[in-house]
Scaffold this motif. Structure first.
Motif, short mmCIF file in Angstrom:
data_model
loop_
_atom_site.label_atom_id
_atom_site.label_comp_id
_atom_site.label_asym_id
_atom_site.label_seq_id
_atom_site.Cartn_x
_atom_site.Cartn_y
_atom_site.Cartn_z
N TYR A 667 -2.77 3.16 2.71
CA TYR A 667 -1.32 3.08 2.89
C TYR A 667 -0.96 2.30 4.16
O TYR A 667 0.12 1.69 4.23
CB TYR A 667 -0.73 4.49 2.95
CG TYR A 667 0.77 4.52 2.97
CD1 TYR A 667 1.52 4.14 1.86
CD2 TYR A 667 1.45 4.93 4.12
CE1 TYR A 667 2.91 4.17 1.89
CE2 TYR A 667 2.82 4.98 4.16
CZ TYR A 667 3.55 4.60 3.04
OH TYR A 667 4.92 4.63 3.07
N PHE A 670 0.06 -1.32 3.98
CA PHE A 670 1.38 -1.64 3.41
C PHE A 670 2.51 -1.26 4.35
O PHE A 670 3.67 -1.45 4.01
CB PHE A 670 1.55 -0.93 2.07
CG PHE A 670 0.63 -1.43 0.99
CD1 PHE A 670 1.04 -2.44 0.13
CD2 PHE A 670 -0.64 -0.91 0.85
CE1 PHE A 670 0.20 -2.91 -0.85
CE2 PHE A 670 -1.49 -1.38 -0.13
CZ PHE A 670 -1.09 -2.39 -0.98
N TRP A 756 4.88 -1.69 -7.53
CA TRP A 756 5.01 -2.98 -6.84
C TRP A 756 6.33 -3.68 -7.23
O TRP A 756 6.71 -3.71 -8.38
CB TRP A 756 3.83 -3.86 -7.20
CG TRP A 756 3.68 -5.06 -6.30
CD1 TRP A 756 4.17 -6.30 -6.51
CD2 TRP A 756 3.02 -5.08 -5.05
NE1 TRP A 756 3.86 -7.12 -5.47
CE2 TRP A 756 3.13 -6.40 -4.54
CE3 TRP A 756 2.33 -4.13 -4.29
CZ2 TRP A 756 2.59 -6.79 -3.32
CZ3 TRP A 756 1.79 -4.52 -3.08
CH2 TRP A 756 1.92 -5.82 -2.61
#
Length: 921
Positions: A667, A670, A756
């Motif tokens: 994570y 991102f 996404w």
């Protein structure tokens, strides 16, 4: 505490010793702290996890520095802007930030810190990542592991098969899993393999053998209140005693059997009271109390032939001899010790008024103290008596030799002076007393010998056969004569009739070396052969020395069984310590007496048997049982189950924590390594304590690895998985970690790709990710469990049901919102209402568990797989075949046809099917 005052009518005073010089404190020294093999390996793994944690935090902090450095030009611009932030990372309100900043730098301004010192920001973020990835150091593992072990001990203590008059006593909870890894068992004989209930069987005197039971059966036996057995009378021995002139040694033998001991006389109904003031009126109501069952059996036997011990005081022994009461004045009693291996008493004979010393002990000790032969008849007596004693021993009887000598006053005075000086020495007292006693125990005249039977306990042959079938090497350490130990070895199934015996009867270092070299030439090293070593005490002393130790250990590794005879308590503990430290194997020692305490403490696992020799062994043990037969289920069943349960429990704990850490790590790529995590705070806090705990206890406390109790006892070869450490090893730990990383990658990748370029919020993304990961973890219980029970399936189902209920209801609990930084309003419900989440879950479950299921199918269809092989055993077999590039079934011994009494271990060669083969070296 633990003592009982007996054999006195009243108390004059009481002296209490305290401090470090007391016997209790002295005996407590030498014990070592025991830690299970699994815990030692687990501690090493956690240290490695600490290094991995530091590395990940350093890499993440460095990643944040690189990310901030790549936006250095944006950082200068951002310092001139003020931003109210955004509602979430993905759902930005563009009207609240500079549209020009977003268009120009492609990043939200609140993600760029308003400072020029990005190195300092990255340094502080290192500690942020320590908090995020602290799950890699499973601090709760130790607490949960102790709870799991406590439940295992509770199941063990409530097993009805391990109940006698009371349940098994587990004195050490931390090493229960070591019961499933035992490679060597060291056992005492008397009281451990046998009942320690002595029955007088045979006597040799005047070059004749007399016996109360020549059939070998113990029929028509009478017992007294103290537990002693009174055998029936042999008419021939009774006639020989009556004919005093022709069989004078028979009478002398009876006198020695009656007074050369420490037996105390009590009255039925008045146990604990001595006859210091009176003689009993009814001789049939006499009860004897003895320190040793051997002494009690000999006194009871003499009683049946008219030699009745009526009273014993420190100054005298009163004996009824053929209806005549005789009072022997006791001058000195020389106690038994393990170095001299004999016991003596010096008395004034009431008829001759001469000073006489009666001695009894091991035949090797007594015969070495005999005087120089003075006639041909004396030579014949010694040869015949030794032959008779050896024949008693070959029948499995415990043997003693008896002798006497007349003492002169001057010699006695010289001895008693040295003896009294030795008894008051503050240091080296035992050695000085032994030297003083040995100085007078010489020039003895042989009387004869006795044979006493000590029955095997119920189930001993089955237990030892199962241990050999499981590949466990059994050592028997006894103080008995060598022939006795060999006979007991056959009857107890320590070794079978077709086992090759290598017998060591050496007394010097040079002789022991030559014989060791000869045996090693006969036995190739590197394989386990169907052979056993029979070693006497003198040879043991030489073999464990520095000169021969290496070759001796190499030879021991090729034997299924080793029997050591005439060994002292110190030699017992030295042998256990030698094997444990030099070979690095898991050792278990079992004994019942004070002479076994050192052995129990030196072994990895000490098993005390609550027998007739007090509670010293029980107090020094890790587990206490009542009968030797209970050891079979304790080791083969509970040991195997506990080892597999604890191993899989630790594997799963590492798995789920590394799984969760992998999600947080990915994570970070991102969110610019900002130090945030996707899961909601409450779920992070309760992850280890609630969401995976119920199924953990049900699976790793109740699973029956290796089959049911009956299946394991019928075919104990599955024990090899623990014995060879095929489950909890570095390879399987790495496999568990790789599985966790693989599952983390699959879960995060699939869920991230489905979200996404969407408007899903951070909380909704994290809710879906957490729901999928928790579901995979709970379903993993069913996949990795060897047998899916109704209770386990129901527990997993209820856990998943509670999980979904919580996810649906959590966002609706308005009163909880004030305690969290973020507003979870309906985000969890939205995540579960989204069909993409359920499609992701289906795809993740298939991809995550497909490799393990395929591997299970391949191992279960392996042609070399045995019914008792575990999943990890099959993996090791496959790894070995791949290393050898051998894809054909393994050649060698066909163990599929072996039953529960199999004598086959991992590799067996040089089998002799023509019967018993014995090699005396």
């Amino acid at each position: 505490m633990g003592s009982e005052l007996r054999n006195t009518d009243y108390i004059v005073g009481l002296v209490v010793y305290a401090g470090h010089d007391t016997k209790a404190m002295q005996n407590s020294k030498g014990s070592r702290t025991k830690m299970s093999n699994i815990e030692r390996m687990m501690n090493g793994t956690i240290l490695i996890m600490c290094l991995i944690l530091i590395s990940i935090c350093f890499i993440s902090a460095f990643g944040q520095w690189l990310w901030l450095r790549s936006y250095s030009h944006a950082r200068v611009h951002n310092m001139t802007l003020t931003s109210s932030g955004a509602k979430s990372m993905l759902g930005l309100d563009i009207s609240e930030i500079s549209e020009k900043f977003l268009i120009e730098y492609k990043v939200a301004p609140y993600l760029i810190p308003q400072t020029q010192n990005i190195a300092y920001v990255a340094f502080l973020s290192f500690f942020t990542f320590v908090i995020i990835f602290n799950q890699l150091i499973p601090m709760s593992l130790y607490i949960m592991l102790e709870i799991t072990k406590l439940l295992q001990i509770w199941l063990l203590q409530n097993d009805l098969d391990l109940f006698g008059s009371k349940s098994i006593n587990c004195r050490s909870m931390s090493i229960a899993e070591d019961l499933g890894q035992v490679q060597y068992i060291f056992s005492d004989k008397t009281g451990t393999l046998t009942e320690n209930l002595m029955i007088f069987k045979c006597l040799t005197a005047c070059r004749r053998v007399f016996g109360c039971s020549k059939t070998g059966k113990s029929d028509n036996l009478k017992s007294d209140e103290a537990g002693g057995v009174r055998p029936p009378v042999d008419p021939q021995l009774a006639e020989a005693i009556e004919a005093k002139s022709e069989y004078e040694d028979c009478n002398t033998m009876m006198i020695a059997m009656t007074i050369c001991n420490t037996v105390m006389v009590t009255s039925e109904g008045r146990r604990g009271t001595s006859f210091s003031q009176y003689l009993p009126r009814d001789f049939n109501r006499i009860v004897y109390e003895a320190e040793s069952p051997d002494e009690l059996s000999l006194v009871n036997a003499a009683r049946e032939y008219g030699y009745i011990l009526l009273r014993r005081t420190p100054e005298s022994c009163v004996v009824r001899q053929q209806k005549t009461i005789m009072r022997y004045k006791v001058l000195c009693t020389l106690p038994f010790d393990s170095n001299r291996k004999c016991q003596s008493i010096i008395v004034i004979h009431p008829r001759t008024m001469k000073m006489v010393m009666y001695t009894k002990g091991a035949d090797t000790s007594v015969f070495s103290r005999l005087r120089t032969s003075q006639s041909k008849e004396e030579d014949e007596l010694r040869a015949t008596t030794l032959e008779h004693i050896n024949s008693f021993a070959k029948k499995g009887l415990r043997t003693l030799a008896f002798a006497y000598r007349d003492l002169e006053q001057a010699e006695y005075q010289q001895f008693i002076l040295k003896y009294r000086q030795a008894t008051v020495m503050m240091e080296g007292r035992s050695e000085a007393v032994s030297r003083a006693c040995s100085g007078i125990e010489r020039n003895l005249v042989l009387i004869g010998g006795t044979g006493v039977e000590d029955k095997l306990q119920e189930g001993v042959p089955e237990v030892l056969s199962s241990f050999r079938a499981a590949g466990i090497v059994v050592w028997v350490l006894t103080g008995d004569k060598q022939e006795t130990a060999v006979s007991i070895g056959y009857s107890s199934q320590v070794y079978s009739r077709d086992t090759t015996l290598h017998t060591f009867k050496t007394n010097t270092m040079e002789a022991t070396r030559r014989k060791l070299e000869e045996v090693m030439q006969y036995t190739p090293t590197g394989q386990v052969h169907k052979q056993a070593l029979i070693i006497n005490g003198c040879a043991v002393e030489h073999l464990i020395g520095w000169e021969l130790r290496k070759d001796f250990l190499a030879l021991c590794q090729t034997c299924q069984t080793v029997v050591c005879c005439r060994v002292t308590p110190l030699q017992k503990s030295s042998l256990v310590s030698l094997i444990r430290e030099e070979l690095g194997v898991m050792t278990l020692a079992v004994g019942d007496g004070a002479n076994d305490v050192g052995m129990l403490r030196q072994a990895d696992i000490g098993i005390g048997i609550a027998g007739r020799e007090g509670t010293q062994a029980v107090m020094a043990s890790d587990f206490a049982i009542e009968k030797f037969r209970m050891l079979r289920k304790l080791v083969l069943v509970h040991g195997q189950w506990t080892y597999h349960r604890i191993s899989d429990f630790i594997f799963f704990f590492f798995y789920k924590n590394l799984f969760n850490a992998t999600l947080s790590l990915f994570y970070q790529f991102f969110n610019g390594f900002s130090g945030s995590f996707p899961q909601e705070e409450f779920l992070v806090v309760t992850f280890n304590t609630f969401w995976t705990t119920p199924a953990t206890f049900v699976s790793f406390v109740l699973n029956q690895y290796g089959g049911s109790k009956e299946e394991i006892l019928n075919d104990p070869r599955g024990y090899r998985a623990g014995r060879l450490n095929e489950v909890f090893n570095n390879t399987n730990q790495i496999a568990a970690c790789l599985e966790a990383i693989y599952h983390g990658i699959i879960v995060f990748s699939i869920h991230a790709m489905s979200c996404w370029d969407s408007t899903v919020s951070k909380l909704e993304f994290g809710a879906g990710l957490t729901f999928i990961s928790l579901t995979v973890m709970n379903l993993n219980f069913l996949v990795r469990s060897p047998n899916i029970t109704v209770l386990l399936a129901l527990t997993v189902f209820l856990t998943l049901l509670i999980e979904m209920s919580w996810f649906y209801g959590y966002g609706m609990l308005d009163f909880l919102w004030q305690y969290f930084n973020e507003d979870p309003h309906y985000t969890f419900k939205m995540a579960l209402d989204n069909p993409i989440t359920w499609l992701n879950l289906l795809l993740v479950v298939i991809l995550a568990f497909l490799p393990r299921l395929l591997l299970s199918v391949l191992t279960n269809t392996d042609s070399t797989k045995e019914p008792y092989d575990s999943f990890y055993t099959c993996l090791n077999k496959s790894k070995q075949r791949l290393a050898k590039k051998d894809f054909l079934p393994m050649s060698g011994v066909n163990v599929a046809s072996l039953g529960r009494n199999s004598d086959t271990t991992d590799t067996i060669t040089n089998q002799n099917s023509s019967g018993m083969a014995q090699v005396t070296v």
